[in-house]
Design a protein around this motif. Structure first.
Motif, mmCIF file in Angstrom:
data_model
loop_
_atom_site.group_PDB
_atom_site.id
_atom_site.type_symbol
_atom_site.label_atom_id
_atom_site.label_comp_id
_atom_site.label_asym_id
_atom_site.label_seq_id
_atom_site.Cartn_x
_atom_site.Cartn_y
_atom_site.Cartn_z
ATOM 1 N N LEU A 74 0.819 -1.208 0.000
ATOM 2 C CA LEU A 74 0.000 0.000 0.000
ATOM 3 C C LEU A 74 0.857 1.263 0.000
ATOM 4 C CD1 LEU A 74 -2.829 -1.057 2.475
ATOM 5 C CD2 LEU A 74 -2.960 -0.877 -0.020
ATOM 6 N N THR A 75 2.005 1.206 0.681
ATOM 7 C CA THR A 75 2.923 2.348 0.646
ATOM 8 C C THR A 75 3.433 2.567 -0.772
ATOM 9 O OG1 THR A 75 3.604 1.973 2.942
ATOM 10 C CG2 THR A 75 5.064 3.306 1.579
ATOM 11 N N GLU A 76 3.780 1.478 -1.457
ATOM 12 C CA GLU A 76 4.227 1.586 -2.846
ATOM 13 C C GLU A 76 3.115 2.101 -3.749
ATOM 14 O OE1 GLU A 76 5.626 -2.272 -3.902
ATOM 15 O OE2 GLU A 76 7.627 -1.934 -3.099
ATOM 16 N N LEU A 91 1.506 2.241 -10.998
ATOM 17 C CA LEU A 91 1.388 0.854 -10.562
ATOM 18 C C LEU A 91 2.626 0.474 -9.767
ATOM 19 C CD1 LEU A 91 0.015 -0.766 -13.843
ATOM 20 C CD2 LEU A 91 -1.269 0.051 -11.869
ATOM 21 N N SER A 92 2.432 0.027 -8.550
ATOM 22 C CA SER A 92 3.558 -0.375 -7.714
ATOM 23 C C SER A 92 4.131 -1.702 -8.208
ATOM 24 C CB SER A 92 3.115 -0.524 -6.263
ATOM 25 O OG SER A 92 2.271 -1.654 -6.105
ATOM 26 N N ARG A 93 5.340 -2.003 -7.783
ATOM 27 C CA ARG A 93 5.961 -3.280 -8.129
ATOM 28 C C ARG A 93 5.151 -4.442 -7.564
ATOM 29 N NH1 ARG A 93 9.595 0.627 -7.598
ATOM 30 N NH2 ARG A 93 11.366 0.756 -9.061
ATOM 31 N N THR A 94 4.551 -4.243 -6.388
ATOM 32 C CA THR A 94 3.725 -5.288 -5.781
ATOM 33 C C THR A 94 2.524 -5.604 -6.664
ATOM 34 O OG1 THR A 94 4.373 -4.529 -3.574
ATOM 35 C CG2 THR A 94 2.405 -5.917 -3.721
ATOM 36 N N THR A 95 1.864 -4.567 -7.173
ATOM 37 C CA THR A 95 0.702 -4.765 -8.036
ATOM 38 C C THR A 95 1.097 -5.446 -9.341
ATOM 39 O OG1 THR A 95 -0.412 -2.829 -7.111
ATOM 40 C CG2 THR A 95 -1.156 -3.585 -9.275
ATOM 41 N N ILE A 96 2.181 -4.997 -9.938
ATOM 42 C CA ILE A 96 2.645 -5.595 -11.198
ATOM 43 C C ILE A 96 3.010 -7.055 -10.995
ATOM 44 C CG2 ILE A 96 4.467 -5.531 -12.946
ATOM 45 C CD1 ILE A 96 4.533 -2.470 -12.564
ATOM 46 N N GLY A 115 6.639 3.330 -8.324
ATOM 47 C CA GLY A 115 6.442 2.330 -9.360
ATOM 48 C C GLY A 115 6.524 2.916 -10.746
ATOM 49 N N TYR A 116 5.625 2.471 -11.635
ATOM 50 C CA TYR A 116 5.674 2.862 -13.040
ATOM 51 C C TYR A 116 4.281 3.236 -13.538
ATOM 52 C CZ TYR A 116 10.162 0.426 -12.839
ATOM 53 O OH TYR A 116 11.427 0.027 -12.492
ATOM 54 N N LYS A 117 4.261 4.068 -14.590
ATOM 55 C CA LYS A 117 3.003 4.368 -15.261
ATOM 56 C C LYS A 117 3.280 4.569 -16.743
ATOM 57 C CE LYS A 117 2.904 9.437 -14.756
ATOM 58 N NZ LYS A 117 2.077 10.583 -14.325
ATOM 59 N N LEU A 118 2.243 4.357 -17.553
ATOM 60 C CA LEU A 118 2.323 4.620 -18.986
ATOM 61 C C LEU A 118 1.357 5.761 -19.274
ATOM 62 C CD1 LEU A 118 2.578 2.071 -21.852
ATOM 63 C CD2 LEU A 118 1.089 4.056 -22.080
#
Length: 231
Positions: free
Chosen positions: A20-22, A174-179, A222-225
């Motif tokens: 959740l922090t990510e 999107l966090s690494r955990t979600t991915i 994390g990352y986003k497009l």
């Protein structure tokens, strides 16, 4: 948004807090019912994630105390019990949602986002057709192919899934955990760089040959497009 997790299983609680922090939330973690009730009544939270089976005070007692004191903070209950009676009891006591263990982190994240939906900007609409288009990048969901600037891009199965996830969640971080959960069906381990390596390889195909960068790193999150010029 600030979230309180009340969970006595140490590893589960730490995993939730990390994920959740990510995902961009501020998170506090309590490991028993008394500590959890203290935090819940002493600080302002936007959401409480509450396990039912807790030492000292169980989740039912905490929820009942909060609602009897007219605290309207949304509560998502976590439990290993699947009985309908338990779900009904939770809702009758004032729970906003109910999630049975074991659960996938993205499902919990979706339920959290649903609670906050009325307080968040409306997300951009993604075409419900068989094609997703962002800038000059196009993804054919049926053929599972990608093109950019009318040039075909060869992707592995995981690269395709990662790209589809990023495009469907256009503009969302999107966090690494979600991915890891959605693409690799695994819990994210901070000691592995599998997500970063996969994103780097995808960038080498999606971004590097072209002028505009669409995949963005959000440091610490994390990352986003996103096509930034569309903002």
């Amino acid at each position: 948004m600030k979230i309180l997790i009340i969970e006595d299983e140490i590893k589960a609680g730490q995993y939730l807090k990390k994920g959740l922090t990510e995902s961009g939330y501020t998170v506090d973690l309590a490991s028993d019912g008394v500590e959890g009730l203290y935090h819940a009544t002493s600080h302002n939270y936007d959401l409480i994630i509450l396990d039912i089976m807790l030492p000292k005070l169980d989740g039912w007692q905490i929820l009942q105390t909060l609602r009897s004191s007219e605290m309207s903070t949304p509560v998502i209950m976590l439990t290993a019990k699947e009985q309908v009676e338990d779900r009904v009891k939770g809702f009758e006591l004032g729970a906003n949602d109910y999630l049975v263990k074991p659960y996938a982190f993205p499902e919990l994240l979706a339920r959290i986002q649903n609670v906050f939906r009325n307080h968040s900007p409306k997300s951009k609409n993604i075409s419900q057709s068989n094609t997703i288009v962002i800038a000059d990048l196009q993804l054919d969901i049926i053929k599972r192919t990608a093109t950019r600037n009318n040039q075909s891009i060869t992707l592995t199965a995981k690269e395709y899934l990662l790209l589809e996830l990023l495009m469907r969640k256009q503009g969302e971080v999107l966090s690494r955990t979600t991915i890891a959960s959605l693409v690799w069906d695994m819990n994210f381990d901070s000691d592995t760089n599998v997500i970063d390596v996969a994103v780097k390889r995808l960038r080498s195909k999606i971004d590097r040959p072209f002028k505009k960068e669409l995949i963005h790193t959000i440091r610490g999150m994390g990352y986003k497009l996103e096509d930034i010029e569309e903002q």
